[in-house]
Design a protein around this motif. Structure first.
Motif, PDB file in Angstrom:
ATOM      1  N   SER A 302     -11.346  47.322  17.529  1.00  0.00           N
ATOM      2  CA  SER A 302     -10.107  47.357  16.763  1.00  0.00           C
ATOM      3  C   SER A 302      -9.846  46.031  16.065  1.00  0.00           C
ATOM      4  N   ALA A 303      -9.995  44.932  16.810  1.00  0.00           N
ATOM      5  CA  ALA A 303      -9.747  43.610  16.241  1.00  0.00           C
ATOM      6  C   ALA A 303     -10.730  43.286  15.122  1.00  0.00           C
ATOM      7  N   LEU A 304     -12.003  43.636  15.315  1.00  0.00           N
ATOM      8  CA  LEU A 304     -13.008  43.334  14.298  1.00  0.00           C
ATOM      9  C   LEU A 304     -12.812  44.172  13.044  1.00  0.00           C
ATOM     10  N   CYS A 305     -12.502  45.452  13.211  1.00  0.00           N
ATOM     11  CA  CYS A 305     -12.248  46.284  12.031  1.00  0.00           C
ATOM     12  C   CYS A 305     -11.031  45.769  11.257  1.00  0.00           C
ATOM     13  N   PHE A 306     -10.007  45.341  11.982  1.00  0.00           N
ATOM     14  CA  PHE A 306      -8.847  44.752  11.302  1.00  0.00           C
ATOM     15  C   PHE A 306      -9.282  43.522  10.516  1.00  0.00           C
ATOM     16  N   ASP A 307     -10.049  42.658  11.138  1.00  0.00           N
ATOM     17  CA  ASP A 307     -10.471  41.410  10.502  1.00  0.00           C
ATOM     18  C   ASP A 307     -11.313  41.673   9.255  1.00  0.00           C
ATOM     19  N   GLN A 308     -12.173  42.660   9.300  1.00  0.00           N
ATOM     20  CA  GLN A 308     -13.134  42.868   8.221  1.00  0.00           C
ATOM     21  C   GLN A 308     -12.632  43.805   7.119  1.00  0.00           C
ATOM     22  N   TYR A 309     -11.650  44.659   7.403  1.00  0.00           N
ATOM     23  CA  TYR A 309     -11.215  45.639   6.412  1.00  0.00           C
ATOM     24  C   TYR A 309      -9.718  45.574   6.110  1.00  0.00           C
ATOM     25  N   VAL A 310      -8.890  45.495   7.147  1.00  0.00           N
ATOM     26  CA  VAL A 310      -7.453  45.415   6.899  1.00  0.00           C
ATOM     27  C   VAL A 310      -7.090  44.052   6.313  1.00  0.00           C
ATOM     28  N   ALA A 311      -7.649  42.989   6.894  1.00  0.00           N
ATOM     29  CA  ALA A 311      -7.295  41.635   6.443  1.00  0.00           C
ATOM     30  C   ALA A 311      -7.594  41.413   4.955  1.00  0.00           C
ATOM     31  N   PRO A 312      -8.777  41.786   4.436  1.00  0.00           N
ATOM     32  CA  PRO A 312      -8.981  41.608   2.983  1.00  0.00           C
ATOM     33  C   PRO A 312      -7.973  42.386   2.144  1.00  0.00           C
ATOM     34  N   VAL A 360     -26.191  28.431  16.321  1.00  0.00           N
ATOM     35  CA  VAL A 360     -25.243  29.427  16.794  1.00  0.00           C
ATOM     36  C   VAL A 360     -25.877  30.252  17.912  1.00  0.00           C
ATOM     37  N   ARG A 361     -25.054  30.668  18.844  1.00  0.00           N
ATOM     38  CA  ARG A 361     -25.476  31.559  19.930  1.00  0.00           C
ATOM     39  C   ARG A 361     -24.358  32.572  20.153  1.00  0.00           C
ATOM     40  N   ASP A 362     -24.717  33.698  20.756  1.00  0.00           N
ATOM     41  CA  ASP A 362     -23.675  34.682  21.029  1.00  0.00           C
ATOM     42  C   ASP A 362     -22.843  34.242  22.230  1.00  0.00           C
ATOM     43  N   THR A 363     -21.729  34.896  22.436  1.00  0.00           N
ATOM     44  CA  THR A 363     -20.796  34.509  23.502  1.00  0.00           C
ATOM     45  C   THR A 363     -21.114  35.206  24.823  1.00  0.00           C
ATOM     46  N   GLY A 364     -22.241  35.886  24.882  1.00  0.00           N
ATOM     47  CA  GLY A 364     -22.596  36.622  26.090  1.00  0.00           C
ATOM     48  C   GLY A 364     -22.523  38.109  25.845  1.00  0.00           C
ATOM     49  N   PRO A 365     -22.286  38.907  26.878  1.00  0.00           N
ATOM     50  CA  PRO A 365     -22.215  40.362  26.697  1.00  0.00           C
ATOM     51  C   PRO A 365     -21.266  40.740  25.564  1.00  0.00           C
ATOM     52  N   GLN A 366     -21.725  41.695  24.740  1.00  0.00           N
ATOM     53  CA  GLN A 366     -21.020  42.008  23.501  1.00  0.00           C
ATOM     54  C   GLN A 366     -20.365  43.389  23.514  1.00  0.00           C
ATOM     55  N   GLY A 367     -20.079  43.931  24.685  1.00  0.00           N
ATOM     56  CA  GLY A 367     -19.442  45.238  24.751  1.00  0.00           C
ATOM     57  C   GLY A 367     -18.121  45.263  24.003  1.00  0.00           C
ATOM     58  N   SER A 368     -17.819  46.427  23.384  1.00  0.00           N
ATOM     59  CA  SER A 368     -16.605  46.524  22.569  1.00  0.00           C
ATOM     60  C   SER A 368     -15.330  46.533  23.399  1.00  0.00           C
ATOM     61  N   ASN A 369     -15.481  46.593  24.721  1.00  0.00           N
ATOM     62  CA  ASN A 369     -14.315  46.504  25.604  1.00  0.00           C
ATOM     63  C   ASN A 369     -14.138  45.115  26.191  1.00  0.00           C
ATOM     64  N   LEU A 370     -15.036  44.192  25.863  1.00  0.00           N
ATOM     65  CA  LEU A 370     -15.043  42.859  26.486  1.00  0.00           C
ATOM     66  C   LEU A 370     -14.357  41.863  25.563  1.00  0.00           C
ATOM     67  N   TYR A 371     -13.047  41.694  25.737  1.00  0.00           N
ATOM     68  CA  TYR A 371     -12.304  40.865  24.806  1.00  0.00           C
ATOM     69  C   TYR A 371     -12.612  39.384  24.958  1.00  0.00           C
ATOM     70  N   HIS A 372     -13.181  38.997  26.101  1.00  0.00           N
ATOM     71  CA  HIS A 372     -13.544  37.580  26.233  1.00  0.00           C
ATOM     72  C   HIS A 372     -14.548  37.176  25.171  1.00  0.00           C
ATOM     73  N   SER A 373     -15.327  38.138  24.649  1.00  0.00           N
ATOM     74  CA  SER A 373     -16.303  37.807  23.603  1.00  0.00           C
ATOM     75  C   SER A 373     -15.608  37.359  22.324  1.00  0.00           C
ATOM     76  N   MET A 374     -14.361  37.800  22.099  1.00  0.00           N
ATOM     77  CA  MET A 374     -13.596  37.342  20.946  1.00  0.00           C
ATOM     78  C   MET A 374     -12.923  36.010  21.228  1.00  0.00           C
ATOM     79  N   VAL A 375     -12.355  35.887  22.419  1.00  0.00           N
ATOM     80  CA  VAL A 375     -11.609  34.665  22.752  1.00  0.00           C
ATOM     81  C   VAL A 375     -12.519  33.448  22.739  1.00  0.00           C
ATOM     82  N   ARG A 376     -13.744  33.600  23.213  1.00  0.00           N
ATOM     83  CA  ARG A 376     -14.672  32.468  23.316  1.00  0.00           C
ATOM     84  C   ARG A 376     -15.391  32.163  22.005  1.00  0.00           C
ATOM     85  N   ALA A 377     -15.272  33.023  21.015  1.00  0.00           N
ATOM     86  CA  ALA A 377     -16.010  32.855  19.763  1.00  0.00           C
ATOM     87  C   ALA A 377     -15.265  31.952  18.792  1.00  0.00           C
TER      88      ALA A 377
END
Length: 407
Positions: A302-312, A360-377
Motif C-alpha cells: 500500500s505504501a509503495l503504490c501510494f509513493d509511486q502512483y498517488v504521489a506523482p 546499496v544493499r537491501d534491508t533484509g526480508p522483503q515481504g509485503s507485510n514486513l513494514y520494518h523493510s520500509m522504516v529501515r530504508a
C-alpha cells in the motif's frame, strides 16, 4: 480495463487523468511548501537605491586622492535615514551598512581604514576605488525581471524573496483533498490490545501521513469493516475529496467488497494489476471524474503504490512540473532476490563507497507485510522486470525516499 500492465504504462495512465487544481491566493505566511500558480515579476529594483555595503564614510574620490587625508564629518546616516543631498568639499558623512548612498558619493571607506581625528574630523588612511563598498540599485533584481516561474516550490528563501518583492498574497494551486479509507474486519485502533485474528491498522495512518507529507489535506482516514452498507457510506463521504484512496478490498476475494461497491457507483476502471512486486493487485479508475486508487491491503504494498502512483498525481495537481523523483546509479553490495517478469521495488540502504560511487544493499526480508523493510530504508532499488537476477556488483538505479532527506 487493462490488466497486468507495466509500471510505466500504469504511471502514464494515472498522470493522464490529473491536472493542476484551481488557483487560490494565500497570505505569504501560509505559502510555505506550496507551488506558485503564476509567474512573479518584480515591480521594483532590488535594492531600490544604492546603499552602503559596510559601516564607514561616504566620500568623493577627489578628497581622498592623497592619503592620509583628513575630512570633516558633517552628518551621520543610518539605515532608514536620508543623507544630505550635498556637502562642501573636504567633507564626508559617516554611514552605516544598508543606508542610502547619496548621488555625490563615489565610494564608501570602511571604518577599518580610518582613525578618529580632532574636532569632528576623520583621517582616511587608505584610498578606495570608484564605487567601492556601494551596492548599486537593482544589484539583486531588476524591475521587470521575471523572477519566479509557475510550479516553483515556495521554500524559506522564496518566502523571504517574495516579501522583498512586495508579494503579500501568493497565487498558489489549491491543496488536493485526499480521502483515505482502510478496509477490513481485522483492523483495530493503534491503542487497542491485540486479540486473536486482529491487527492494528497501519495503512490508514501511514497513507494519511504520506498524503500530508506531500501537502495534501486528508479526509479521514476512515477505517471500514467488510460490510457493504458501511462501505457505501464511506464512499459517499470520500466523494467530498479530489482523490479517493482505498487500502484493501480491491481483489477478487469473497470479502473484497470495495471493488463491488465502487462498480455499483459507476467507477470506470482503467487498469487492474501491475507487473511489479510488491503491489501487483493495484487498481485505478475514475468515479465522478475523480481519481480512485485501489491499493493492496498489505501495508508495504500500500505504501509503495501510494509513493509511486498517488504521489506523482498529487504533485501534478499542486502544479509541480517534474512529478517523478530522480534516480541515481548505485552498485549492489550483496545479491538480492529478483524474479523475471516483475519490476521489483526493493527497499534499500545506500551509502557512499570509498571510490565515490554509491553502494546499496537491501534491508533484509522483503515481504509485503514486513513494514520494518520500509522504516529501515533510505531508498528504493529499482530492479526492472526484464532482469532475471540481481547479483552483488550489479549496477542498479535507486531513488531516495523523500523523508530520509529531511533533517
Amino acid at each position: 480495463m487493462r490488466e497486468f500492465i507495466s509500471v510505466e504504462e500504469a504511471r502514464n495512465i494515472v498522470l493522464e487523468q490529473v491536472t493542476p487544481l484551481p488557483v487560490e491566493r494565500v497570505p505569504l505566511a501560509e505559502a510555505l511548501g506550496r507551488r506558485l500558480a503564476e509567474a512573479v515579476v518584480s515591480r521594483d529594483d532590488i535594492p531600490p537605491f544604492p546603499n552602503a555595503a559596510m559601516d564607514g564614510y561616504a566620500v568623493r574620490l577627489a578628497d581622498v586622492q592623497q592619503v592620509p587625508a583628513t575630512l570633516r564629518v558633517v552628518a551621520d546616516v543610518g539605515a532608514g535615514q536620508l543623507p544630505p543631498e550635498s556637502i562642501p568639499p573636504g567633507a564626508c558623512i559617516r554611514i552605516m551598512t544598508g543606508a542610502p548612498v547619496p548621488a555625490w558619493a563615489e565610494a564608501v571607506v570602511p571604518v577599518e581604514w580610518t582613525e578618529a581625528g580632532a574636532n569632528g574630523t576623520v583621517r582616511i588612511l587608505q584610498a578606495p576605488a570608484a564605487n567601492e563598498n556601494i551596492r548599486p540599485a537593482g544589484q539583486d533584481v531588476r524591475a521587470g525581471e521575471r523572477f519566479f516561474e509557475v510550479g516553483q516550490r515556495i521554500t524559506p528563501p522564496a518566502v523571504a524573496m517574495l516579501a522583498t518583492l512586495g508579494v503579500a498574497e501568493v497565487p498558489v494551486f489549491r491543496r488536493p483533498r485526499v480521502a483515505i479509507v482502510a478496509t477490513g474486519d481485522e483492523l483495530i485502533d493503534a491503542g487497542q490490545p491485540l486479540t486473536p485474528g486482529h491487527i492494528r491498522d497501519s495503512a490508514g495512518p501511514g497513507l494519511a501521513a504520506q498524503a500530508r507529507w506531500l501537502g495534501a489535506e486528508v479526509i479521514g482516514p476512515q477505517r471500514v469493516p467488510d460490510d457493504r452498507a458501511a462501505l457505501e457510506q464511506a464512499v459517499e463521504q470520500a466523494l467530498e475529496a479530489d482523490v479517493l484512496v482505498f487500502s484493501g478490498g480491491v481483489s477478487v476475494g469473497l470479502y473484497d467488497l470495495v471493488r463491488q461497491v465502487l462498480d455499483g457507483r459507476g467507477t470506470r476502471w482503467l487498469f487492474w494489476k501491475i507487473r511489479q512486486r510488491p503491489g501487483k493487485p493495484m487498481a485505478f479508475g475514475l468515479l465522478a471524474g475523480k481519481p480512485v486508487f485501489g491499493l493492496p491491503g498489505n501495508p508495504v504494498s500500500s505504501a509503495l503504490c501510494f509513493d509511486q502512483y498517488v504521489a506523482p498525481a498529487l504533485r501534478r495537481m499542486q502544479g509541480q512540473q517534474e512529478v517523478l523523483r530522480p534516480r541515481f546509479s548505485a552498485v549492489l553490495e550483496a545479491p538480492t532476490p529478483k524474479k523475471a517478469g516483475l519490476h521489483f521495488y526493493t527497499r534499500g540502504v545506500a551509502r557512499p563507497g570509498s571510490d565515490g560511487r554509491l553502494l546499496v544493499r537491501d534491508t533484509g526480508p522483503q515481504g509485503s507485510n514486513l513494514y520494518h523493510s520500509m522504516v529501515r530504508a533510505n531508498c528504493l532499488i529499482h530492479l526492472p522486470e526484464a532482469l532475471e537476477e540481481a547479483p552483488a556488483g550489479l549496477e542498479v538505479e535507486i531513488e531516495w525516499l523523500p523523508w530520509t532527506l529531511e533533517p
